[in-house]
Enzyme design. Structure first.
Site, PDB file in Angstrom:
ATOM      1  N   HIS A  44       0.789  -1.455  -0.124  1.00  0.00           N
ATOM      2  CA  HIS A  44       0.085  -0.427  -0.137  1.00  0.00           C
ATOM      3  C   HIS A  44       1.080   1.022   0.254  1.00  0.00           C
ATOM      4  CE1 HIS A  44      -2.116  -3.058   2.486  1.00  0.00           C
ATOM      5  NE2 HIS A  44      -3.667  -3.109   1.252  1.00  0.00           N
TER       6      HIS A  44
ATOM      7  N   ASP B 116      -3.576  -6.814  -7.723  1.00  0.00           N
ATOM      8  CA  ASP B 116      -4.654  -7.536  -8.637  1.00  0.00           C
ATOM      9  C   ASP B 116      -4.981  -7.424  -9.621  1.00  0.00           C
ATOM     10  OD1 ASP B 116      -6.091  -8.439  -5.291  1.00  0.00           O
ATOM     11  OD2 ASP B 116      -4.830  -6.384  -4.870  1.00  0.00           O
TER      12      ASP B 116
HETATM   13  P1  AMP Z   1      -6.326  -3.825  -0.387  1.00  0.00           P
HETATM   14  O1  AMP Z   1      -6.312  -2.480   0.670  1.00  0.00           O
HETATM   15  O2  AMP Z   1      -6.670  -5.169  -0.554  1.00  0.00           O
HETATM   16  O3  AMP Z   1      -8.303  -3.571  -1.697  1.00  0.00           O
HETATM   17  O4  AMP Z   1      -5.360  -3.201  -1.450  1.00  0.00           O
HETATM   18  C1  AMP Z   1      -5.615  -1.661  -1.871  1.00  0.00           C
HETATM   19  C2  AMP Z   1      -4.542  -1.379  -2.818  1.00  0.00           C
HETATM   20  O5  AMP Z   1      -3.068  -2.037  -2.770  1.00  0.00           O
HETATM   21  C3  AMP Z   1      -5.006  -2.230  -3.980  1.00  0.00           C
HETATM   22  O6  AMP Z   1      -4.985  -1.165  -5.245  1.00  0.00           O
HETATM   23  C4  AMP Z   1      -4.671  -2.981  -4.210  1.00  0.00           C
HETATM   24  O7  AMP Z   1      -3.980  -3.961  -4.977  1.00  0.00           O
HETATM   25  C5  AMP Z   1      -2.962  -3.140  -3.484  1.00  0.00           C
HETATM   26  N1  AMP Z   1      -1.941  -3.332  -3.456  1.00  0.00           N
HETATM   27  C6  AMP Z   1      -2.146  -4.698  -2.743  1.00  0.00           C
HETATM   28  N2  AMP Z   1      -1.386  -5.211  -2.084  1.00  0.00           N
HETATM   29  C7  AMP Z   1      -0.994  -5.158  -2.976  1.00  0.00           C
HETATM   30  C8  AMP Z   1       0.895  -5.157  -3.213  1.00  0.00           C
HETATM   31  N3  AMP Z   1       2.322  -6.206  -2.883  1.00  0.00           N
HETATM   32  N4  AMP Z   1       1.915  -4.806  -3.501  1.00  0.00           N
HETATM   33  C9  AMP Z   1       0.773  -3.433  -4.785  1.00  0.00           C
HETATM   34  N5  AMP Z   1      -0.048  -2.967  -4.279  1.00  0.00           N
HETATM   35  C10 AMP Z   1      -0.793  -3.903  -3.694  1.00  0.00           C
END
Ligand code: AMP
Length: 309
Positions: free
Chosen positions: A37, A165
């Site tokens: 994030h 994602d």
């Molecule tokens: P989430 O909180 O899981 O909904 O993720 C929020 C954002 O962070 C989304 O756009 C995810 O794709 C991104 N994200 C989650 N994990 C990663 C990672 N390992 N590398 C880059 N972006 C990430």
């Protein structure tokens, strides 16, 4: 760092940031934040082009006002999914965002985002139809709907999403394009652990034994991506990757070679191809993806472009 918990506070803080910076960048999250994030926050902060899109692109050239949203969106969870156990750590999240210089955090509650008598959702077809769309019916409807609401509330010039994602980035990009929404969607390369496992809020649910098996997912994908890059037929390589993951202890949902933007399956690699996978280990479902461009002179980039966290 400013914090908004109501629409009135959000409007007022966004106006302040827009007056100060000229543009706003939004990083939508569900909290339980980690270095993945924070890579989005850093990219949002500088406006630097990132990932594949960086080639030949100008930097935005000045710092943007960065708004991170934290909202565990019930609409994107299926009835049998892990909404109730989704990790929450508001204090830890706020500390990380402040340490990275985020300007404003938007913390809406469920009643601010949804009413019981809401009659409108956003349903994307095209890139949303296969893979995660099949495995998680209604998931992308939830994602598209909450993103449309967040975009309307914050009115950002750019919104940052993780390539972790992959399909989600394509679905949101397509929604913005089709609805002619006035913002740009920016994809940020996946941040990984030193052994290659993509950082994810759900990794904390892996037992020690499962955690060591989990690293086989990116390893198997990297191996398949290398072999696909040689241009031979995809099917035997994808079958081999599925078998290797099953032997390692995964229950495989899918391993596929697809066209990056449309998610349509490909018989062999070509420019903009992406290798995508979802597999379960114990109670945890992992997803991952990698570029798999034709090698080597046709394309300057391979799997080495992602960042180790
Ligand atoms: P989430 O909180 O899981 O909904 O993720 C929020 C954002 O962070 C989304 O756009 C995810 O794709 C991104 N994200 C989650 N994990 C990663 C990672 N390992 N590398 C880059 N972006 C990430």
């Amino acid at each position: 760092m400013l914090i908004a918990r109501t629409i009135a506070e959000l409007r007022s803080h966004c106006a302040t940031l827009r007056a100060r910076f000229g543009s706003l960048a939004l990083v939508p999250t569900m909290g339980a934040l980690h270095a993945g994030h924070m890579a989005l926050v850093r990219a949002a902060m500088t406006g630097e082009p990132v990932g594949r899109e960086a080639v030949g692109r100008e930097a935005v050239g000045r710092e943007a006002g960065v708004v991170a949203s934290i909202f565990v969106n019930p609409l994107q969870f299926g009835p049998t999914e892990d909404l109730a156990r989704y990790p929450r750590d508001e204090a830890g999240d706020l500390a990380q965002l402040a340490a990275h210089g985020c300007h404003l955090v938007w913390l809406p509650d469920v009643a601010t985002m949804y009413s019981p008598d809401d009659a409108t959702t956003i349903s994307v077809e095209g890139p949303a139809l296969r893979w995660e769309g099949d495995a998680r019916p209604g998931h992308f409807r939830g994602v598209a709907t909450v993103c449309a609401k967040l975009f309307g509330q914050v009115r950002p010039d750019r919104a940052y999403f993780g390539e972790k994602d992959w399909q989600q980035v394509q679905v949101v990009t397509r929604m913005v394009q089709d609805l002619r929404l006035p913002l740009e969607i920016v994809g940020v390369p996946t941040v990984r652990e030193p052994d290659g496992l993509a950082l994810s809020s759900r990794n904390r649910f892996l037992t020690l034994a499962e955690r060591s098996v989990a690293a086989r997912l990116p390893a198997v994908l990297a191996d398949a991506a290398r072999r696909l890059a040689e241009g031979t037929a995809a099917d035997p390589i994808l079958d081999g990757a599925r078998a290797a993951l099953t032997r390692a202890g995964f229950v495989v949902d899918y391993v596929a070679l697809v066209d990056g933007p449309t998610l349509a399956p490909l018989p062999a690699t070509r420019p903009a191809a992406r290798l995508i996978a979802a597999a379960r280990i114990g109670s945890v479902r992992l997803i991952d993806n990698m570029p798999s461009y034709p090698s080597p002179a046709k394309s300057g980039r391979g799997i080495g472009s992602e960042r180790r966290g």
